[in-house]
Scaffold this active site. Structure first.
Site, PDB file in Angstrom:
ATOM      1  N   ASP A 209       0.873  -1.164   0.000  1.00 55.48           N
ATOM      2  CA  ASP A 209       0.000   0.000   0.000  1.00 55.48           C
ATOM      3  C   ASP A 209       0.928   1.238   0.000  1.00 55.48           C
ATOM      4  OD1 ASP A 209      -2.328   1.657   0.710  1.00 55.48           O
ATOM      5  OD2 ASP A 209      -1.455   1.689   2.719  1.00 55.48           O
TER       6      ASP A 209
ATOM      7  N   ASP B 203       0.006   5.154   1.087  1.00 54.91           N
ATOM      8  CA  ASP B 203      -0.127   6.110   2.207  1.00 54.91           C
ATOM      9  C   ASP B 203      -0.182   5.399   3.549  1.00 54.91           C
ATOM     10  OD1 ASP B 203      -0.642   9.007   1.112  1.00 54.91           O
ATOM     11  OD2 ASP B 203      -1.705   7.645  -0.226  1.00 54.91           O
TER      12      ASP B 203
HETATM   13  O1  LIG Z   1      -4.440   3.062  -0.417  1.00 55.05           O
HETATM   14  P1  LIG Z   1      -3.536   4.165   0.038  1.00 55.05           P
HETATM   15  O2  LIG Z   1      -2.300   4.298  -0.782  1.00 55.05           O
HETATM   16  O3  LIG Z   1      -3.216   4.045   1.500  1.00 55.05           O
HETATM   17  O4  LIG Z   1      -4.370   5.506  -0.164  1.00 55.05           O
HETATM   18  C1  LIG Z   1      -5.472   5.790   0.692  1.00 55.05           C
HETATM   19  C2  LIG Z   1      -5.715   7.283   0.688  1.00 55.05           C
HETATM   20  O5  LIG Z   1      -4.463   7.873   1.002  1.00 55.05           O
HETATM   21  C3  LIG Z   1      -4.370   9.290   0.946  1.00 55.05           C
HETATM   22  O6  LIG Z   1      -5.017   9.831   2.077  1.00 55.05           O
HETATM   23  C4  LIG Z   1      -4.412   9.482   3.314  1.00 55.05           C
HETATM   24  O7  LIG Z   1      -3.072   9.994   3.341  1.00 55.05           O
HETATM   25  C5  LIG Z   1      -2.968  11.428   3.311  1.00 55.05           C
HETATM   26  C6  LIG Z   1      -1.504  11.797   3.268  1.00 55.05           C
HETATM   27  O8  LIG Z   1      -0.791  11.273   4.342  1.00 55.05           O
HETATM   28  C7  LIG Z   1      -3.676  12.027   4.526  1.00 55.05           C
HETATM   29  O9  LIG Z   1      -3.629  13.439   4.492  1.00 55.05           O
HETATM   30  C8  LIG Z   1      -5.151  11.553   4.520  1.00 55.05           C
HETATM   31  O10 LIG Z   1      -5.800  12.003   5.692  1.00 55.05           O
HETATM   32  C9  LIG Z   1      -5.224  10.030   4.466  1.00 55.05           C
HETATM   33  O11 LIG Z   1      -6.558   9.586   4.313  1.00 55.05           O
HETATM   34  C10 LIG Z   1      -4.908   9.826  -0.354  1.00 55.05           C
HETATM   35  O12 LIG Z   1      -4.892  11.236  -0.327  1.00 55.05           O
HETATM   36  C11 LIG Z   1      -6.291   9.267  -0.646  1.00 55.05           C
HETATM   37  O13 LIG Z   1      -6.723   9.726  -1.907  1.00 55.05           O
HETATM   38  C12 LIG Z   1      -6.189   7.755  -0.676  1.00 55.05           C
HETATM   39  O14 LIG Z   1      -7.438   7.193  -0.984  1.00 55.05           O
END
Ligand SMILES: O=P(O)(O)OC[C@H]1O[C@H](O[C@H]2O[C@H](CO)[C@@H](O)[C@H](O)[C@H]2O)[C@H](O)[C@@H](O)[C@@H]1O
Length: 386
Positions: free
Chosen positions: A126, A128
């Site tokens: 994954d 983020d």
């Molecule tokens: O599947 P992933 O790669 O884990 O992506 C899931 C979401 O990640 C991002 O949002 C998350 O991370 C951001 C940066 O650290 C944070 O600001 C946010 O609160 C988290 O939810 C991304 O921006 C999303 O579009 C993804 O769906």
């Protein structure tokens, strides 16, 4: 471009992701899509159940607000299957007891590698919260150079794919490596290898293409017909949330993220209501919860678990006794992949979390720095075997 692939087409079903059932959102509160709305013949029609009512109370009753509140490390910690209030002094103890159930993948490294002996490891990561730390601004969630090196090294030894909720282009830009495969939009946008058998394909969502390096690849987009709808909904969500300070809407191509990390908690109800308003007019879309983010996505039976299966198949690694898939992720959407690996007794899910959480993973890592340590250990282990 010619059409290739023999991967089974997604089937529209009653989606009750783990995250939702755990969060108390009953499946009947999710929007359904009438089969007639689909043109490709890929989907099995299911009867439309309840129409979501629009009243604010229903946003609360459906569990959205509870889910939003629990989407960041809460003061409530889990021991076994019970929720209890704990003070800060107890938290370490609770974490340690949780780790009996989800042992550290670092301290269990030898055990994992004993099981991996004679097997080919396939790695799924994954982005983020796994490769990059969670930060306030989603556009600045950069991974460190040392993490990039670790991912590059690991991809040199094991087939490796990134599976992210972000758009594929965005996550590719952040990771910046060509040595691996990328799946964006929670697996709804995959660039994978052309399958070794070179089997032809009768699935119109899979297209033979070439990547930026001129390499032949398979592009799989099972939700392609939703593109115009997602664009429309993205614009509506931008419009409807523009007065909410701190709200941010991100277009992830086949899904839309509505971030509330930087929104004052007293306005979370307004955010939930806005998304609810949009969803109730679009029964072909549904909601999932991420880390302080509401995610709007198509109602198709496709998720990160299906993406793992698709990639294993494309890599010629499915149905092989000697393959050990390992998936590392931190989010509720990663549970779909953990579940596929656990249920098929096929491989290991590793949950990245610094707080106790119930999970379908087998092992845990505390944070991205431990993920990096784990990746480096994999590389050292592989080198020692050559
Ligand atoms: O599947 P992933 O790669 O884990 O992506 C899931 C979401 O990640 C991002 O949002 C998350 O991370 C951001 C940066 O650290 C944070 O600001 C946010 O609160 C988290 O939810 C991304 O921006 C999303 O579009 C993804 O769906």
């Amino acid at each position: 471009m010619d059409l290739k692939s023999n991967h089974p087409a997604p089937v529209l079903t009653d989606p009750v992701p783990i995250s939702k059932s755990r969060l108390g959102i009953h499946s009947s509160l999710l929007p359904y899509s009438p089969g007639a709305a689909f043109s490709s013949g890929m989907y099995i029609a299911i009867p439309r159940k309840k129409v979501i009512p629009s009243k604010l109370d229903d946003v609360r009753a459906s569990g959205w607000l509870d889910a939003m509140k629990s989407s960041s490390p809460p003061r409530k910690k889990l021991t076994k299957d019970t929720s209890i209030d704990v003070g800060p002094d107890d938290s370490q103890l609770v974490y340690l007891s949780w780790m009996l159930k989800y042992p550290s993948a670092i301290s269990s490294f030898e055990r994992i590698m004993n099981y991996a002996k004679g097997k080919r490891i396939a790695l799924f990561l994954d982005y983020d919260g796994t490769l990059s730390p969670i930060v306030d601004d989603p556009d600045r969630a950069f991974m460190s150079d040392s993490m990039r090196t670790a991912v590059r090294n690991v991809a040199n030894y094991f087939p490796t794919a990134i599976i992210s909720g972000r758009s594929r282009d965005k996550v590719h830009e952040f990771v910046g490596l060509t040595e691996l495969y990328y799946a964006g939009s929670h697996g709804m946008d995959i660039v994978g290898p052309v399958r070794p058998s070179g089997n032809d394909d009768n699935n119109s969502n899979c297209i033979r293409s070439t990547d930026k390096q001129g390499k032949e690849v398979n592009l799989f987009q099972p939700a392609s017909e939703f593109l115009p709808l997602i664009d429309e909904v993205f614009s509506s969500l931008v419009e409807i949330t523009k007065g909410i300070e701190g709200a941010k809407v991100e277009n992830n191509k086949f899904c839309v993220s509505v971030h509330y990390r930087n929104v004052d908690e007293k306005n979370w109800t307004t955010i939930a209501k806005s998304v609810h308003e949009i969803l109730k007019g679009h029964p072909r879309l549904r909601l999932t919860h991420g880390r302080k983010v509401l995610e709007v996505r198509p109602v198709i039976d496709w998720d990160k678990g299906k993406a793992v299966e698709f990639l294993l198949d494309s890599l010629g690694l499915s149905e092989c006794e000697d393959v050990l898939p390992i998936y590392v992720g931190d989010d509720r959407t990663d549970e779909d992949a953990f579940k596929v690996l656990r249920e098929g007794n096929r491989g290991y899910g590793i949950l990245v979390s610094s707080v106790p959480k119930e999970s379908n993973a087998f092992y845990s890592l505390k944070d991205p720095s431990e993920v990096m340590e784990f990746l480096n250990s994999l590389v050292r282990w592989k080198k020692s075997k050559i």
